[in-house]
Design a protein around this motif. Structure first.
Motif, mmCIF file in Angstrom:
data_model
loop_
_atom_site.group_PDB
_atom_site.id
_atom_site.type_symbol
_atom_site.label_atom_id
_atom_site.label_comp_id
_atom_site.label_asym_id
_atom_site.label_seq_id
_atom_site.Cartn_x
_atom_site.Cartn_y
_atom_site.Cartn_z
ATOM 1 N N ALA A 66 0.900 -1.282 0.077
ATOM 2 C CA ALA A 66 0.008 -0.159 -0.052
ATOM 3 C C ALA A 66 0.728 1.171 -0.173
ATOM 4 N N LEU A 67 2.123 1.239 0.367
ATOM 5 C CA LEU A 67 3.129 2.352 0.512
ATOM 6 C C LEU A 67 3.740 2.585 -0.833
ATOM 7 N N GLY A 68 3.496 1.634 -1.774
ATOM 8 C CA GLY A 68 4.349 1.727 -3.002
ATOM 9 C C GLY A 68 3.365 1.991 -4.242
ATOM 10 N N ALA A 69 4.068 1.998 -5.414
ATOM 11 C CA ALA A 69 3.250 2.194 -6.640
ATOM 12 C C ALA A 69 3.714 0.752 -7.499
ATOM 13 N N VAL A 70 2.638 0.076 -7.809
ATOM 14 C CA VAL A 70 2.932 -1.353 -8.538
ATOM 15 C C VAL A 70 3.215 -0.816 -10.052
ATOM 16 N N GLU A 71 4.359 -1.233 -10.401
ATOM 17 C CA GLU A 71 4.656 -1.065 -11.754
ATOM 18 C C GLU A 71 4.075 -2.210 -12.823
ATOM 19 N N THR A 72 3.332 -1.404 -13.365
ATOM 20 C CA THR A 72 2.565 -2.473 -14.637
ATOM 21 C C THR A 72 3.283 -2.913 -15.838
ATOM 22 N N ALA A 73 4.207 -1.933 -16.227
ATOM 23 C CA ALA A 73 4.898 -2.249 -17.618
ATOM 24 C C ALA A 73 6.181 -1.709 -17.346
ATOM 25 N N GLY A 74 7.133 -2.093 -18.088
ATOM 26 C CA GLY A 74 8.680 -1.602 -18.079
ATOM 27 C C GLY A 74 9.345 -2.007 -19.463
ATOM 28 N N GLY A 75 10.475 -1.828 -19.509
ATOM 29 C CA GLY A 75 11.403 -2.519 -20.605
ATOM 30 C C GLY A 75 12.564 -1.722 -20.711
ATOM 31 N N VAL A 76 13.390 -2.090 -21.741
ATOM 32 C CA VAL A 76 14.638 -1.605 -22.004
ATOM 33 C C VAL A 76 14.712 -0.688 -23.440
ATOM 34 N N ARG A 77 15.275 0.370 -23.572
ATOM 35 C CA ARG A 77 15.235 1.186 -24.714
ATOM 36 C C ARG A 77 16.997 1.385 -25.071
ATOM 37 N N ASP A 78 16.928 1.845 -26.520
ATOM 38 C CA ASP A 78 18.469 1.975 -26.863
ATOM 39 C C ASP A 78 18.736 3.849 -26.699
ATOM 40 N N ARG A 79 19.625 3.979 -27.016
ATOM 41 C CA ARG A 79 20.214 5.461 -26.974
ATOM 42 C C ARG A 79 19.441 6.473 -27.384
ATOM 43 N N ARG A 80 18.764 5.901 -28.865
ATOM 44 C CA ARG A 80 17.867 6.686 -29.627
ATOM 45 C C ARG A 80 16.322 6.694 -29.092
ATOM 46 N N GLY A 81 16.074 5.761 -27.910
ATOM 47 C CA GLY A 81 14.818 5.957 -27.455
ATOM 48 C C GLY A 81 13.994 4.924 -28.006
ATOM 49 N N ARG A 82 14.502 3.909 -28.863
ATOM 50 C CA ARG A 82 13.777 2.793 -29.416
ATOM 51 C C ARG A 82 13.581 1.706 -28.406
ATOM 52 N N LEU A 84 14.006 -1.716 -27.016
ATOM 53 C CA LEU A 84 14.639 -3.294 -27.276
ATOM 54 C C LEU A 84 13.995 -4.229 -26.716
ATOM 55 N N SER A 85 13.338 -4.134 -25.555
ATOM 56 C CA SER A 85 12.194 -5.147 -25.088
ATOM 57 C C SER A 85 11.245 -4.373 -24.258
ATOM 58 N N ARG A 86 9.903 -4.881 -24.247
ATOM 59 C CA ARG A 86 8.936 -4.539 -23.030
ATOM 60 C C ARG A 86 8.531 -5.596 -22.274
ATOM 61 N N THR A 87 7.966 -5.329 -21.279
ATOM 62 C CA THR A 87 7.480 -6.303 -20.217
ATOM 63 C C THR A 87 6.338 -5.979 -19.906
ATOM 64 N N ASP A 88 5.235 -6.600 -19.722
ATOM 65 C CA ASP A 88 3.828 -6.386 -18.956
ATOM 66 C C ASP A 88 3.996 -7.236 -17.660
ATOM 67 N N ASN A 89 4.126 -6.437 -16.726
ATOM 68 C CA ASN A 89 4.294 -6.918 -15.637
ATOM 69 C C ASN A 89 3.080 -7.686 -14.870
ATOM 70 N N THR A 90 1.915 -7.384 -15.489
ATOM 71 C CA THR A 90 0.665 -8.208 -14.984
ATOM 72 C C THR A 90 1.168 -9.808 -15.160
ATOM 73 N N GLU A 91 1.820 -10.187 -16.270
ATOM 74 C CA GLU A 91 2.106 -11.530 -16.531
ATOM 75 C C GLU A 91 3.213 -11.790 -15.524
ATOM 76 N N LEU A 92 3.985 -10.865 -14.923
ATOM 77 C CA LEU A 92 5.035 -11.165 -13.949
ATOM 78 C C LEU A 92 4.219 -11.784 -12.493
ATOM 79 N N GLU A 93 3.233 -10.705 -12.365
ATOM 80 C CA GLU A 93 2.340 -11.115 -11.195
ATOM 81 C C GLU A 93 1.750 -12.325 -11.428
#
Length: 397
Positions: A66-82, A84-93
């Motif tokens: 309750a003290l935190g924020a649940v991260e629902t999505a994330g990922g990795v980008r390259d130096r140009r902002g593209r 590289l990978s995206r993660t749906d953290n609902t699948e992680l849960e």
């Protein structure tokens, strides 16, 4: 049967979690903290599903979430902002039964401290000596002398307890890069997903905190102890101010006086986490780089496992041997994995960085989640350690 007593040296996340776990197993505990108060400098902290299993065993999972924020999505980008990978953290849960949540380190520390009677907490108690006296341990500190059956060294990377118990153990080594951490002011429209952006010898990441704030971090490969110019904030702007959106806007929302910088260190593998009637946990035992977000998570696991071993082995020596056997291989494997990820993320040679980015773009998301199972699939031993208190949660596997 006389109440068993434990003295815990270090009032950070691992030390307080160990105190909560032992207190709820019926131990008399005291936490000696050298600082004048129990607080935590720093910024955000990631708590993964394995950490929530440990917190559930302590009866604190719902409160901390309750003290935190649940991260629902994330990922990795390259130096140009593209991406590289995206993660749906609902699948992680779904896969691991608990979410990934981010909160301020101070909020987690406060939740742990408030789970203990006030008399257990002894700030301003820097330890000067630890030694055996027959069947008991003696801990000398600024506030006096403590006698106990068990000493827990939870005093961090440069642990005095580790030096006392394992005088020939290796000390910390520089990981090869430095890190800046910071928290923005509340944003009217925070980014919808967190991300880590990989450059060449540099990285920048951000993730959501409660209240519209964002936790941000940057890394750069530099010689140990490299001085900064006029200010850490100015250095962060110089290095990352022209990186892809939303990084410039995030940096614009960071107060100039809140940027923290620390060279990053790791602890070479120890031959043991115990000595006599003393156990090491958290960074004192297995300090690791933050690339997996597992430092505090592993400390929470340590605390729950230590309490379980002491509860199931009446002989303290046998209990500590069981704790060492349970924790040392696992934490050292996690530390190695975190170090490898840091090495990959900090690649600076252009052909190597291009190969890294290409491999990240081609890697299937499900394969990435499967690869995290050894880290995130940990289960607390022996069930809850909460005594008469219970916490009802539905866990999906």
């Amino acid at each position: 049967m006389p109440q068993r007593a434990a003295t815990i040296v270090g009032g950070g996340i691992g030390g307080l979690a160990a105190a909560v776990a032992l207190h709820r197993k019926g131990w008399r505990v005291e936490v000696l903290e050298r600082a004048p108060e129990f607080t935590e400098i720093g910024a955000g902290i990631s708590l993964w599903p394995n950490a929530f299993r440990a917190l559930k065993a302590l009866g604190l999972a719902e409160r901390v979430q309750a003290l935190g924020a649940v991260e629902t999505a994330g990922g990795v980008r390259d130096r140009r902002g593209r991406w590289l990978s995206r993660t749906d953290n609902t699948e992680l849960e779904r896969r691991f039964g608990h979410p990934l949540a981010v909160l301020h380190r101070a909020d987690l520390l406060r939740a742990l401290a408030e789970a203990l009677p006030a008399e257990c907490l002894r700030p301003g108690s820097e330890v000067s000596a630890v030694h055996e006296d027959g069947p008991r341990m003696v801990v000398e500190h600024r506030g006096g002398t403590s006698r106990c059956e068990l000493v827990v060294g939870a005093d961090g990377l440069r642990s005095a307890i580790r030096r006392a118990v394992l005088p020939h153990a290796p000390g910390p080594r520089y990981a090869g890069y430095t890190a800046w951490r910071m928290v923005t002011e509340p944003l009217p429209e925070p980014p919808a997903a967190g991300a880590a952006t990989w450059g060449r010898g540099e990285r920048f990441g951000y993730t959501a905190l409660p209240g519209g704030r964002m936790y941000c971090f940057g890394t750069a490969s530099l010689p140990e102890g490299t001085p900064t110019g006029s200010s850490e904030y100015a250095e962060v702007l110089r290095r990352f101010g022209a990186w892809p959106d939303p990084i410039p806007a995030l940096l614009a929302a960071v107060p100039a006086d809140v940027v923290l910088r620390h060279d990053l260190y790791e602890l070479p593998p120890l031959d043991t986490f115990v000595g006599g009637r003393t156990a090491l946990l958290g960074d004192a035992a297995h300090a690791m780089t933050p690339n997996l977000g597992q430092g505090a998570c592993q400390a929470l696991e340590d605390a729950v496992t230590l309490a379980h071993c002491l509860d199931t082995h009446p002989d303290t020596g046998a209990a500590l041997r069981a704790y060492d056997l349970a924790r040392r291989p696992r934490t050292q494997a996690v530390a190695r994995r975190s170090a490898r990820l840091g090495t990959v993320g900090q690649l600076a040679w252009p052909p190597a960085a291009l190969l890294r980015d290409t491999a990240a773009r081609l890697a299937p998301v499900r394969a990435t989640l499967r690869s995290m199972t050894p880290v995130l699939g940990w289960q607390a031993p022996g069930g809850p350690v909460t005594g008469n208190e219970t916490e009802t949660e539905t866990e999906t596997h």
